[in-house]
Design a protein around this motif. Structure first.
Motif, PDB file in Angstrom:
ATOM      1  N   ARG A   3       0.825  -1.201   0.000  1.00  0.00           N
ATOM      2  CA  ARG A   3       0.000   0.000   0.000  1.00  0.00           C
ATOM      3  C   ARG A   3       0.866   1.261   0.000  1.00  0.00           C
ATOM      4  O   ARG A   3       0.508   2.268  -0.586  1.00  0.00           O
ATOM      5  N   HIS A  31      -8.281  -0.530  -7.002  1.00  0.00           N
ATOM      6  CA  HIS A  31      -7.647  -1.221  -5.877  1.00  0.00           C
ATOM      7  C   HIS A  31      -8.369  -2.515  -5.564  1.00  0.00           C
ATOM      8  O   HIS A  31      -9.577  -2.642  -5.789  1.00  0.00           O
ATOM      9  N   ASN A  32      -7.626  -3.464  -5.012  1.00  0.00           N
ATOM     10  CA  ASN A  32      -8.258  -4.711  -4.581  1.00  0.00           C
ATOM     11  C   ASN A  32      -8.909  -4.532  -3.212  1.00  0.00           C
ATOM     12  O   ASN A  32      -8.955  -3.416  -2.675  1.00  0.00           O
ATOM     13  N   GLY A  33      -9.401  -5.614  -2.639  1.00  0.00           N
ATOM     14  CA  GLY A  33     -10.097  -5.527  -1.368  1.00  0.00           C
ATOM     15  C   GLY A  33      -9.223  -5.109  -0.204  1.00  0.00           C
ATOM     16  O   GLY A  33      -9.729  -4.667   0.833  1.00  0.00           O
ATOM     17  N   LYS A  34      -7.890  -5.204  -0.366  1.00  0.00           N
ATOM     18  CA  LYS A  34      -6.950  -4.799   0.681  1.00  0.00           C
ATOM     19  C   LYS A  34      -6.502  -3.351   0.526  1.00  0.00           C
ATOM     20  O   LYS A  34      -5.704  -2.864   1.320  1.00  0.00           O
ATOM     21  N   GLY A  35      -6.983  -2.684  -0.521  1.00  0.00           N
ATOM     22  CA  GLY A  35      -6.582  -1.301  -0.767  1.00  0.00           C
ATOM     23  C   GLY A  35      -5.312  -1.166  -1.572  1.00  0.00           C
ATOM     24  O   GLY A  35      -4.758  -0.070  -1.679  1.00  0.00           O
ATOM     25  N   GLU A  36      -4.828  -2.257  -2.173  1.00  0.00           N
ATOM     26  CA  GLU A  36      -3.628  -2.198  -3.003  1.00  0.00           C
ATOM     27  C   GLU A  36      -4.001  -1.864  -4.444  1.00  0.00           C
ATOM     28  O   GLU A  36      -5.024  -2.338  -4.948  1.00  0.00           O
ATOM     29  N   ASN A 103      -2.363  -9.186  -8.065  1.00  0.00           N
ATOM     30  CA  ASN A 103      -2.854  -9.148  -6.683  1.00  0.00           C
ATOM     31  C   ASN A 103      -4.376  -9.115  -6.621  1.00  0.00           C
ATOM     32  O   ASN A 103      -4.959  -8.599  -5.670  1.00  0.00           O
ATOM     33  N   ASP A 105      -8.021 -10.210  -5.752  1.00  0.00           N
ATOM     34  CA  ASP A 105      -8.561 -10.996  -4.631  1.00  0.00           C
ATOM     35  C   ASP A 105     -10.084 -11.117  -4.716  1.00  0.00           C
ATOM     36  O   ASP A 105     -10.751 -11.335  -3.713  1.00  0.00           O
TER      37      ASP A 105
END
Length: 213
Positions: A3, A31-36, A103, A105
């Motif tokens: 991140r 962004h993916n679910g992790k905020g990346e 990445n 998800d």
């Protein structure tokens, strides 16, 4: 990438527009679910060294990204000896973000539904058409379900579209009858709207039977 996007991204040979106009604003990216930031990579050789390029998924609803890409398209249209632009690619679904990136998800944080994403893509094309009212604009429509309803909202802002896996798919596979029927209906809906449809069938140059088919 984590991140915390480090400054070495902008010390690479990709510096310039990316760093000055886009990199500093997270709204420009998906962004993916992790905020990346969702990304893919490509390795390439430079002398004796193997280097890696990062390709990020951009957010079609981000005002800065819309403005940037439309302005660059306008610059290209006015300075290059061509009469049109070809957009490669314009995704019709969230599939690339949810399933295909390094990445991925299963989530794209910015969009809770395919309808919201589709509306954002339409807005992205509207902005480009606003700045280029007389320029021919084609798009390779990717990650499609081949339903006419996917394509019709985009058609007013495009002069033509490409389907790079028409009837056939990668590695010599052929689509089933249901997919074939939806692709034909999609093609009919595009041409009925007075726009052009480029159907590309994949295959090797030695596969004569496939060519005849």
């Amino acid at each position: 990438r984590p991140r915390d996007w480090s400054s070495d991204v902008c010390s690479s040979d990709l510096a310039g527009d990316f760093c000055s106009a886009l990199h500093g604003d997270e709204q420009n990216f998906l962004h993916n679910g992790k905020g990346e930031r969702l990304y893919s990579t490509l390795n390439y050789q430079e002398g004796n060294a193997t280097r890696t390029r990062y390709y990020y998924l951009m957010n079609p609803a981000a005002p800065a990204w819309r403005s940037y890409i439309a302005q660059r398209a306008q610059d290209n249209a006015s300075s290059l000896p061509y009469s049109g632009l070809f957009l490669d690619n314009v995704d019709l679904t969230l599939r690339r973000g949810t399933d295909m990136e390094r990445n991925s998800d299963g989530k794209v944080a910015e969009y809770s539904s395919a309808r919201d994403y589709s509306s954002a893509v339409v807005g992205y094309l509207q902005e480009m058409r606003r700045l280029l009212p007389t320029t021919t604009i084609w798009a390779n429509l990717t990650e499609s379900n081949y339903e006419p309803a996917e394509i019709l909202p985009l058609i007013p802002y495009l002069d033509g579209v490409m389907n790079e896996y028409f009837v056939t798919q990668e590695e010599g596979r052929t689509v089933g009858p249901n997919r074939w029927a939806t692709q034909m209906t999609q093609a009919d809906s595009v041409t009925a709207a007075g726009k052009s449809y480029l159907a590309v069938a994949q295959g090797t140059k030695s596969d004569v039977n496939r060519m005849r088919f």
